[in-house]
Every structure is written in C-alpha cells, then in structure tokens.
Scaffold this active site. Structure first.
Site, PDB file in Angstrom:
ATOM      1  N   LYS A  34      -6.733  41.743 100.596  1.00 50.09           N
ATOM      2  CA  LYS A  34      -5.605  42.659 100.837  1.00 50.09           C
ATOM      3  C   LYS A  34      -5.126  42.504 102.272  1.00 50.09           C
ATOM      4  O   LYS A  34      -5.941  42.474 103.200  1.00 50.09           O
ATOM      5  CB  LYS A  34      -6.052  44.103 100.607  1.00 50.09           C
ATOM      6  CG  LYS A  34      -4.913  45.087 100.612  1.00 50.09           C
ATOM      7  CD  LYS A  34      -5.301  46.419 101.213  1.00 50.09           C
ATOM      8  CE  LYS A  34      -5.452  46.299 102.725  1.00 50.09           C
ATOM      9  NZ  LYS A  34      -5.819  47.541 103.381  1.00 50.09           N
TER      10      LYS A  34
ATOM     11  N   LYS B 288      15.917  59.541  75.040  1.00 50.55           N
ATOM     12  CA  LYS B 288      15.785  58.199  74.460  1.00 50.55           C
ATOM     13  C   LYS B 288      16.194  57.094  75.425  1.00 50.55           C
ATOM     14  O   LYS B 288      15.488  56.094  75.562  1.00 50.55           O
ATOM     15  CB  LYS B 288      16.604  58.103  73.169  1.00 50.55           C
ATOM     16  CG  LYS B 288      16.535  56.724  72.536  1.00 50.55           C
ATOM     17  CD  LYS B 288      16.914  56.718  71.089  1.00 50.55           C
ATOM     18  CE  LYS B 288      18.393  56.789  70.886  1.00 50.55           C
ATOM     19  NZ  LYS B 288      18.748  56.559  69.470  1.00 50.55           N
TER      20      LYS B 288
ATOM     21  N   ALA C 195      25.302  57.869  75.833  1.00 49.24           N
ATOM     22  CA  ALA C 195      23.876  58.155  76.039  1.00 49.24           C
ATOM     23  C   ALA C 195      23.598  59.627  75.843  1.00 49.24           C
ATOM     24  O   ALA C 195      22.751  60.214  76.504  1.00 49.24           O
ATOM     25  CB  ALA C 195      23.463  57.718  77.438  1.00 49.24           C
TER      26      ALA C 195
ATOM     27  N   GLY D  94      23.636  53.328  75.154  1.00 52.38           N
ATOM     28  CA  GLY D  94      22.396  53.393  75.930  1.00 52.38           C
ATOM     29  C   GLY D  94      21.173  53.003  75.133  1.00 52.38           C
ATOM     30  O   GLY D  94      20.122  52.699  75.716  1.00 52.38           O
TER      31      GLY D  94
ATOM     32  N   ARG E 238      13.747  60.998  66.785  1.00 54.49           N
ATOM     33  CA  ARG E 238      12.693  60.212  66.130  1.00 54.49           C
ATOM     34  C   ARG E 238      11.719  59.566  67.110  1.00 54.49           C
ATOM     35  O   ARG E 238      10.694  59.031  66.717  1.00 54.49           O
ATOM     36  CB  ARG E 238      13.321  59.144  65.225  1.00 54.49           C
ATOM     37  CG  ARG E 238      13.789  59.727  63.896  1.00 54.49           C
ATOM     38  CD  ARG E 238      14.438  58.678  63.028  1.00 54.49           C
ATOM     39  NE  ARG E 238      15.814  58.418  63.428  1.00 54.49           N
ATOM     40  CZ  ARG E 238      16.517  57.348  63.032  1.00 54.49           C
ATOM     41  NH1 ARG E 238      15.956  56.451  62.252  1.00 54.49           N
ATOM     42  NH2 ARG E 238      17.766  57.198  63.425  1.00 54.49           N
TER      43      ARG E 238
ATOM     44  N   ALA F 145     -20.851  34.121 100.023  1.00 52.49           N
ATOM     45  CA  ALA F 145     -20.826  35.122  98.951  1.00 52.49           C
ATOM     46  C   ALA F 145     -21.198  36.501  99.485  1.00 52.49           C
ATOM     47  O   ALA F 145     -22.071  36.627 100.334  1.00 52.49           O
ATOM     48  CB  ALA F 145     -21.798  34.711  97.856  1.00 52.49           C
TER      49      ALA F 145
ATOM     50  N   GLU G 157      31.811  54.126  57.258  1.00 56.95           N
ATOM     51  CA  GLU G 157      30.409  54.464  57.468  1.00 56.95           C
ATOM     52  C   GLU G 157      29.672  54.440  56.127  1.00 56.95           C
ATOM     53  O   GLU G 157      30.269  54.713  55.087  1.00 56.95           O
ATOM     54  CB  GLU G 157      30.291  55.861  58.095  1.00 56.95           C
ATOM     55  CG  GLU G 157      30.792  55.922  59.523  1.00 56.95           C
ATOM     56  CD  GLU G 157      30.098  54.911  60.423  1.00 56.95           C
ATOM     57  OE1 GLU G 157      28.869  55.011  60.611  1.00 56.95           O
ATOM     58  OE2 GLU G 157      30.776  53.996  60.933  1.00 56.95           O
TER      59      GLU G 157
ATOM     60  N   GLY H 292      27.892  50.966  59.752  1.00 52.10           N
ATOM     61  CA  GLY H 292      29.286  50.963  59.307  1.00 52.10           C
ATOM     62  C   GLY H 292      29.676  49.572  58.830  1.00 52.10           C
ATOM     63  O   GLY H 292      29.331  48.574  59.457  1.00 52.10           O
TER      64      GLY H 292
HETATM   65  C1  UD1 Z   1      27.286  54.135  64.677  1.00 51.46           C
HETATM   66  C2  UD1 Z   1      28.620  53.670  64.078  1.00 51.46           C
HETATM   67  C3  UD1 Z   1      28.323  52.636  62.988  1.00 51.46           C
HETATM   68  C4  UD1 Z   1      27.554  51.476  63.577  1.00 51.46           C
HETATM   69  C5  UD1 Z   1      26.272  51.994  64.256  1.00 51.46           C
HETATM   70  C6  UD1 Z   1      25.599  50.868  65.000  1.00 51.46           C
HETATM   71  C7  UD1 Z   1      30.183  55.496  64.267  1.00 51.46           C
HETATM   72  C8  UD1 Z   1      30.855  56.606  63.557  1.00 51.46           C
HETATM   73  N1  UD1 Z   1      29.324  54.805  63.544  1.00 51.46           N
HETATM   74  O1  UD1 Z   1      26.588  54.792  63.644  1.00 51.46           O
HETATM   75  O2  UD1 Z   1      29.531  52.176  62.427  1.00 51.46           O
HETATM   76  O3  UD1 Z   1      27.226  50.537  62.564  1.00 51.46           O
HETATM   77  O4  UD1 Z   1      26.600  53.025  65.215  1.00 51.46           O
HETATM   78  O5  UD1 Z   1      24.397  51.325  65.529  1.00 51.46           O
HETATM   79  O6  UD1 Z   1      30.471  55.275  65.422  1.00 51.46           O
HETATM   80  N2  UD1 Z   1      26.320  59.328  70.506  1.00 51.46           N
HETATM   81  C9  UD1 Z   1      26.715  60.181  71.496  1.00 51.46           C
HETATM   82  N3  UD1 Z   1      27.354  61.327  71.165  1.00 51.46           N
HETATM   83  C10 UD1 Z   1      27.630  61.671  69.883  1.00 51.46           C
HETATM   84  C11 UD1 Z   1      27.216  60.786  68.856  1.00 51.46           C
HETATM   85  C12 UD1 Z   1      26.567  59.621  69.203  1.00 51.46           C
HETATM   86  O7  UD1 Z   1      26.485  59.913  72.678  1.00 51.46           O
HETATM   87  O8  UD1 Z   1      28.220  62.733  69.661  1.00 51.46           O
HETATM   88  C13 UD1 Z   1      25.622  58.099  70.846  1.00 51.46           C
HETATM   89  C14 UD1 Z   1      24.200  58.144  70.346  1.00 51.46           C
HETATM   90  O9  UD1 Z   1      23.333  58.572  71.387  1.00 51.46           O
HETATM   91  C15 UD1 Z   1      23.922  56.692  69.991  1.00 51.46           C
HETATM   92  C16 UD1 Z   1      25.290  56.146  69.625  1.00 51.46           C
HETATM   93  O10 UD1 Z   1      26.227  57.039  70.171  1.00 51.46           O
HETATM   94  O11 UD1 Z   1      23.457  55.980  71.092  1.00 51.46           O
HETATM   95  C17 UD1 Z   1      25.476  55.951  68.150  1.00 51.46           C
HETATM   96  O12 UD1 Z   1      25.416  57.203  67.525  1.00 51.46           O
HETATM   97  P1  UD1 Z   1      24.753  57.401  66.107  1.00 51.46           P
HETATM   98  O13 UD1 Z   1      24.926  58.787  65.683  1.00 51.46           O
HETATM   99  O14 UD1 Z   1      23.387  56.844  66.114  1.00 51.46           O
HETATM  100  O15 UD1 Z   1      25.706  56.476  65.207  1.00 51.46           O
HETATM  101  P2  UD1 Z   1      25.318  55.768  63.888  1.00 51.46           P
HETATM  102  O16 UD1 Z   1      25.307  56.771  62.804  1.00 51.46           O
HETATM  103  O17 UD1 Z   1      24.121  54.947  64.075  1.00 51.46           O
END
Ligand code: UD1
Ligand code: CA
Length: 459
Positions: free
Chosen positions: A353, A26, A13, A105, A19, A382, A156, A141
């Site tokens: 109430k 988030k 998380a 999260g 975005r 009424a 990825e 991925g």
């Molecule tokens: C990741 C997966 C991908 C998968 C996708 C599914 C990896 C390398 N890739 O890609 O294979 O299909 O999720 O949604 O794992 N987060 C952290 N710390 C960090 C990076 C990320 O807490 O340093 C958390 C983000 O808040 C998020 C989640 O991990 O909730 C996924 O991270 P994100 O960077 O969105 O990964 P994706 O590129 O979507």
C-alpha cells in the site's frame, strides 16, 4: 455543412418498478455498478446532446439527489398517467426547434450509435421511431402497417386484436422528432384505451394523419432495447452488458479464456495479446498494455498494467500501477498508491500500500509493505513487515538499492536501510541500518548446557 440541430433527450424515469421489490427506485438499481439511469445518460452524452430532461415521479427525491450537480434538468410527474403524460411534463422546458429524443431510464443498454442513426432520420422534420423484431412480443406495443407496408400506428397488447398480437415488429418506445410537433401531438392525446392512460404511442398515428413523414428505424440488436422490470431481467441485462463489453475486447485482439466468465464493471483499455483467465472482475478504469496476463479469479480496479505484466490467480489490485514485466501473485493484494517498477515481483500473501518498489526488486512471500520506498534489486525476505503506523500517524520506510532484508524482519518506521545493507532475519529495526553493513537487531543465540526438560509428575 448545415448546422447540427439541438438534440434534447427526455428520459422517462417516473415508474415505480414495483416488481423489483426494493426501496431503491428502479432507475437507480445498479447495473455493472452504475445506476440504470447513468447508462442511459452516458448513451445520450455520447451523442453530444445537451442537458437532458429526466422525468421523475416515484422516488423522485432519491433520483433528484442522485443527479445533483449534473447537467440535467428535472421534470416532475406527480401521478403516472402514461408515457404520453410523462413526456408532456418535460416538453415545456424544451425549445420548439430542438429535436426531442425520448429515452427510458429502465432501458439501459441502448447504444449511442443507434441513437445517432435514429436522430439523423428526424433532422428534416420527420418522426423517427425505433422498432425491433422479437420472437416473443408479449406485453409490447405492435407496429401497424398498411397493405403497402407503410407504418400507420402502434397498438398496445391490451388493445390489440388477436391478429395484431401475432405481429413481431414491436415498439421500443424510443423516438426522435422536432419538439414543436411533439408538443402538438401530446396535447391532443386522450386516455380512451384499455389502460386508461395517455399513450405516447398514439403520436405515431397523429403524424400519419397530419402527413408528417414517419421513418421507422429497426434496431439490429434486440439486446439494446431490453427493458428492465424485475431482478431477473436486471441480472440478465448485466450478463448481456458483460458479453457486449467482452465482445469489444475480443474484437481488439484480447484473448478471453471464457467471455461468459469475465465481469467488466468499468472501462477497460487493452492492448494486443492480453490474456484474461476465467472469473476475473474488472472495475473502474483498467488499462492492460500489450501482452499482459490476468490470472483466474483476480479482481482489478482502477489500475494500470504495463506491457507483459503478469497477475497470477486470486490477486486483488486496486489503485495500483504495475510496471512492465512485473510478476504479481498468486494471492497478492496491491492497494492504492502501490507502484511496482518494471520486472519487480510481489508474491503470495503480500500486501502493498502506498509504496514504490524499484526495478527488479522482490517481495515474494507473506509481507506487508506500506508507506515505503524500495530501491532497485532489493530482496525482502518472507514475513517482513513495515511497521508504518504508530497508532496515530503513518511513517515512511526507505530501503536502498540492493539491500537484503532477512526473513521476518520488522522495520519500525520512520526508518532507513542503506544501499547494499543486509538486515538479519528476525530483526526489529528501530534505527537506520547503514549501507553495505550487516545489521542485526535480535537476541543473540545461546545454548544452556545440561538443561533438562521437565517430566510429568507421577500421582
Ligand atoms: C411501453 C409502450 C409499448 C412498448 C414498451 C417497450 C406505451 C403506451 N407503450 O409499454 O408500446 O412496446 O413500452 O418497453 O408507451 N413511465 C413514466 N410515467 C408514466 C408511465 C410510464 O415515467 O406515467 C415510464 C416507466 O417508468 C417506464 C416507461 O415509461 O420506464 C414505460 O412505461 P410502461 O408503463 O412500462 O410501458 P409499457 O406498458 O411497458
Ligand atoms: Ca415496461
């Protein structure tokens, strides 16, 4: 039976969620009135898993404050260097023998059942990985398999060849494995890839190289692994969650006039042959016993409806108990502590109430009943108001069985109307009305003989 292995969820998380364009992190964005993170925690709790570790980073203090007082451990990820790096921050707090379950999260719709199936695959030391088949794998991925169909790794999107990009089996990110193995793999990760991040996904190939069995578990319902990155996906997830909850009610025998036009933002228990019309919002804990009806555009929170109760259109019920066979609304408002005994009626533009309304009693039009006790078969005309508030304190009004309150009465509390008493229309009661008698508290009607209406002066 062998002893159940300890399951420790690790919930990532730390991401910013740029975005969302919000000052709220988030994972605290609300989905059906609960933060995204709470949905994930609830799914994990359903497993009987203990004390999850939540990895926080962006907005960490806010997330930590939200979790204060709960059985949750926090790990801080200062800089977001990738999912593998995020998991690494949590692992030192977890015993080697435990099974780690990695969750996200921002993936809130994951079902406890799916997690139970996944973790079962990890109980003998295997690496269990949750995948899903999707129409549009963009950004996700891809799962790589050898010619024999055995899983060999995850690539990825940004590192994938055009052929690999065509694969539709993708990584959900959710996995379960013994902590000792995960510690070993995570420590060996590098960031030699297109994004310069420590990819958690590289652990899969490491397991294969070590000869650790890898069991891919396919998530049958892609809606469960929907990730949320922007407000459009958040809104979509809310629709999806509502639909899942509505489907559960349908399966239990509830009649929904249109499952797409019902919002369930809490927990609903419903008996057979309950009917819910369109535009209804249910919040908190709502209990609808057999044969209840909830009319269009009504909002119900934290309330109980006994068998056969009817709530007509546009009513707002919050913190109330509605007895069997009662009729409420249209346009009624029941507030906290409203208790309607069976077959009583509360009609249009009536507010109740902290008041008990006895069996068969009627408050049919345009009234305020607050801090009151009404007996059985009372009829409130009424426009009647219980004047419960003197500007400083609240006072109680008591109305006995079979009393009849004429229209537009003001009952200035504390005051009591005896059993079988009649109160004349337009009365302002400041003292008790004795049982069985007619009480009038209003100016006597007079007629002025020969009175002339004024006429307009001529200029
Ligand atoms: C990741 C997966 C991908 C998968 C996708 C599914 C990896 C390398 N890739 O890609 O294979 O299909 O999720 O949604 O794992 N987060 C952290 N710390 C960090 C990076 C990320 O807490 O340093 C958390 C983000 O808040 C998020 C989640 O991990 O909730 C996924 O991270 P994100 O960077 O969105 O990964 P994706 O590129 O979507
Ligand atoms: Ca993502």
């Amino acid at each position: 039976m062998s002893e159940q292995p300890l399951i420790v969820p690790v919930i990532l998380a730390a991401g910013q969620g740029k975005r969302m364009r919000s000052s709220v992190p988030k994972v605290l964005q609300p989905l059906a009135e609960a933060p995204l993170l709470d949905h994930v925690l609830a799914a994990a709790e359903g497993l009987g898993a203990v004390s999850p570790v939540v990895v926080v980073g962006h907005g960490g203090e806010q997330v930590e404050a939200h979790l204060a007082g709960r059985d949750v451990r926090i790990a801080l990820q200062d800089r977001q260097l990738g999912t593998g790096h995020a998991v690494a921050q949590a692992l030192p707090r977890i015993e080697d023998e435990a099974i780690v379950l990695v969750l996200y999260g921002d993936v809130p719709l994951i079902a406890t059942d799916t997690l139970r199936q996944l973790t079962a695959h990890a109980s003998d030391g295997a690496l269990a990985w949750l995948t899903v088949h999707v129409e549009d794998p963009h950004g996700l991925g891809r799962i790589l398999r050898d010619d024999g169909g055995a899983v060999i790794g995850i690539v990825e999107e940004r590192d994938a060849t055009p052929v690999q990009r065509g694969l539709r089996e993708v990584n959900t990110g959710i996995l379960a494995v013994h902590c000792a193995a995960l510690k070993r793999w995570v420590a060996a990760l590098d960031c030699d890839n297109a994004q310069g991040e420590y990819y958690l996904t590289d652990c899969l190939a490491m397991a294969v190289a070590e000869g650790v069995p890898v069991r891919v578990h396919r998530c049958e319902d892609p809606r469960e692994v929907l990730g949320i990155n922007d407000r459009s996906q958040l809104a979509e997830a809310e629709r999806t969650l509502n639909r899942m909850r509505a489907d559960r009610l349908l399966a239990q025998g509830v009649m929904l006039r249109d499952p797409a036009r019902l919002d369930i933002r809490g927990r609903v228990e419903a008996g057979r042959d309950v009917e819910i019309d369109v535009g209804v919002i249910l919040k908190g804990r709502v209990v609808l016993a057999e044969g209840c009806y909830v009319g269009p555009y009504s909002v119900l929170s934290d309330c109980t409806l006994a068998a056969g109760a009817r709530i007509e259109a546009h009513s707002v019920i919050d913190g109330a108990e509605v007895g069997a066979g009662c009729a409420v609304g249209p346009f009624a408002r029941l507030r906290s502590g409203a208790r309607l005994a069976e077959t009583s009626r509360v009609g249009n533009f009536v507010e109740v109430k902290n008041a008990a309304i006895g069996i068969g009693s009627k408050v049919n039009h345009l009234s305020y009943i607050g801090d009151a006790t009404l007996g059985e078969d009372v009829n409130v005309g009424a426009g009647t108001i219980t004047c419960n508030y003197d500007g400083a304190n609240k006072h109680h009004t008591r109305i006995g069985d079979r009393a009849f309150i004429g229209s537009n009465a003001a009952l200035v509390a504390p005051v009591e109307v005896g059993d079988g008493a009649t109160v004349g229309a337009g009365s302002v009661l400041t003292r008790s009305a004795p049982p069985g008698e007619l009480t009038l508290a209003r100016a006597r009607q007079t007629t002025i003989q020969g009175w002339q209406r004024p006429v307009k002066r001529k200029e």
